[in-house]
Design a protein around this motif. Structure first.
Motif, short mmCIF file in Angstrom:
data_model
loop_
_atom_site.label_atom_id
_atom_site.label_comp_id
_atom_site.label_asym_id
_atom_site.label_seq_id
_atom_site.Cartn_x
_atom_site.Cartn_y
_atom_site.Cartn_z
N ASP A 116 6.61 10.36 5.55
CA ASP A 116 7.62 9.30 5.71
C ASP A 116 7.46 8.23 4.63
OD1 ASP A 116 8.58 10.64 7.92
OD2 ASP A 116 7.56 9.36 9.38
N ILE A 117 6.21 7.87 4.31
CA ILE A 117 5.96 6.86 3.27
C ILE A 117 6.46 7.35 1.92
CG2 ILE A 117 4.13 5.74 1.93
CD1 ILE A 117 2.52 5.60 4.61
N LEU A 118 6.13 8.59 1.59
CA LEU A 118 6.48 9.11 0.26
C LEU A 118 7.98 9.34 0.10
CD1 LEU A 118 3.54 11.64 -0.31
CD2 LEU A 118 3.77 9.30 -1.19
N ARG A 119 8.68 9.55 1.22
CA ARG A 119 10.13 9.78 1.15
C ARG A 119 10.93 8.50 1.12
NH1 ARG A 119 11.49 14.51 5.36
NH2 ARG A 119 10.70 12.91 6.72
N ALA A 120 10.30 7.38 1.55
CA ALA A 120 11.03 6.11 1.62
C ALA A 120 11.36 5.60 0.23
CB ALA A 120 10.19 5.08 2.37
N ASN A 121 12.45 4.84 0.13
CA ASN A 121 12.86 4.26 -1.17
C ASN A 121 12.27 2.91 -1.37
OD1 ASN A 121 14.38 6.50 -1.93
ND2 ASN A 121 16.13 5.79 -0.74
N TYR A 150 0.83 -1.20 0.00
CA TYR A 150 0.00 0.00 0.00
C TYR A 150 0.87 1.26 0.00
CZ TYR A 150 -4.17 -2.81 0.70
OH TYR A 150 -5.19 -3.70 0.52
N GLN A 151 1.99 1.20 0.71
CA GLN A 151 2.93 2.32 0.70
C GLN A 151 3.47 2.56 -0.71
OE1 GLN A 151 5.92 1.36 3.61
NE2 GLN A 151 4.56 1.73 5.35
N GLN A 152 3.83 1.47 -1.39
CA GLN A 152 4.34 1.60 -2.75
C GLN A 152 3.28 2.17 -3.68
OE1 GLN A 152 7.47 1.40 -3.82
NE2 GLN A 152 6.63 2.17 -5.74
N GLY A 153 2.03 1.81 -3.45
CA GLY A 153 0.94 2.37 -4.25
C GLY A 153 0.88 3.89 -4.14
N LEU A 154 1.05 4.40 -2.93
CA LEU A 154 1.05 5.86 -2.73
C LEU A 154 2.25 6.50 -3.40
CD1 LEU A 154 -0.06 5.95 1.02
CD2 LEU A 154 -1.45 6.52 -0.99
N ARG A 155 3.41 5.86 -3.30
CA ARG A 155 4.61 6.40 -3.96
C ARG A 155 4.46 6.38 -5.48
NH1 ARG A 155 7.21 3.84 0.56
NH2 ARG A 155 7.52 1.91 -0.62
N SER A 156 3.80 5.34 -6.00
CA SER A 156 3.62 5.27 -7.45
C SER A 156 2.69 6.37 -7.94
CB SER A 156 3.11 3.89 -7.87
OG SER A 156 1.78 3.68 -7.42
N LEU A 157 1.69 6.74 -7.16
CA LEU A 157 0.82 7.85 -7.52
C LEU A 157 1.62 9.15 -7.61
CD1 LEU A 157 -2.29 7.04 -5.32
CD2 LEU A 157 -2.28 7.22 -7.82
N GLN A 158 2.45 9.37 -6.59
CA GLN A 158 3.29 10.58 -6.60
C GLN A 158 4.24 10.54 -7.79
OE1 GLN A 158 6.46 11.10 -3.60
NE2 GLN A 158 5.46 13.06 -3.11
N GLY A 159 4.81 9.37 -8.07
CA GLY A 159 5.73 9.24 -9.19
C GLY A 159 5.07 9.49 -10.54
#
Length: 197
Positions: free
Chosen positions: A192-197, A136-145
């Motif tokens: 924190d989620i969006l900044r994580a790699n 779910y965290q990766q899903g949020l990062r992919s939206l931002q990406g």
């Protein structure tokens, strides 16, 4: 983000229970449903559905023109697909969601954004859905990406949603206990989620 307040409605107040929905989307949420589903407690019980309030604006030569607003239950890409968006125009779509998107929804939205470069998306969530799950965290990062703005709703966002999407213009929005601290805490978690790699 600057919001404009809605003026009073001329039509009489209508109460409805949005389950079962007569159609999807609907124009308004009842005040009871808004408070129940959008209250930003981190782990509320009984909030199994996701409510998505959307606004679509056409952007043209520095102007922002309203195209449509509405409320969906348990839909994401439908908030795009329900609109007749012309590839000749540019649009800014804003979602106010009771939960952040799940990873499957995030995947669908990312695919849509990659195929529709003329659409800009801002997502404001009341709460984080399965925020400790890496998927779910990766899903949020992919939206931002993919270019989407992803944020937690502030108290001002809740008040704005009340003015635009709740079918009770005579009742003022009531801030609930913990709204400020919960918004700050959830914002920190999302950051924190969006900044994580």
């Amino acid at each position: 983000m600057q919001h404009q307040r809605r003026g009073p409605r001329a039509r009489p107040r209508q109460r409805f229970t949005p389950v079962p929905w007569p159609r999807n989307p609907v124009r308004w949420l009842s005040l009871d449903y808004f408070y129940f589903h959008f209250t930003n407690w981190p782990n509320p019980k009984g909030r199994n559905g996701c409510y998505l309030c959307y606004q679509v604006k056409r952007t043209q030569k520095g102007l922002s023109l309203d195209v449509g607003t509405g409320v969906f239950e348990n839909e994401t890409q439908q908030a795009f697909l329900a609109q007749n968006l012309s590839r000749e125009e540019k649009y800014h779509v804003t979602w106010f969601m009771s939960w952040s998107p799940c990873f499957q929804c995030a995947r669908q939205v990312v695919a849509f954004l990659r195929d529709h470069k003329y659409v800009q998306l801002s997502i404001f969530a009341a709460r984080l859905y399965y925020s400790r799950s890496p998927q779910y965290q990766q899903g949020l990062r992919s939206l931002q990406g993919a270019g989407a703005q992803v944020a937690i709703m502030t108290p001002a966002d809740f008040a704005y949603c009340w003015d635009i999407f709740v079918d009770d213009p005579l009742q003022p929005f009531r801030y609930w206990k913990g709204i400020y601290i919960n918004s700050c805490s959830l914002s920190k978690s999302l950051e924190d989620i969006l900044r994580a790699n």
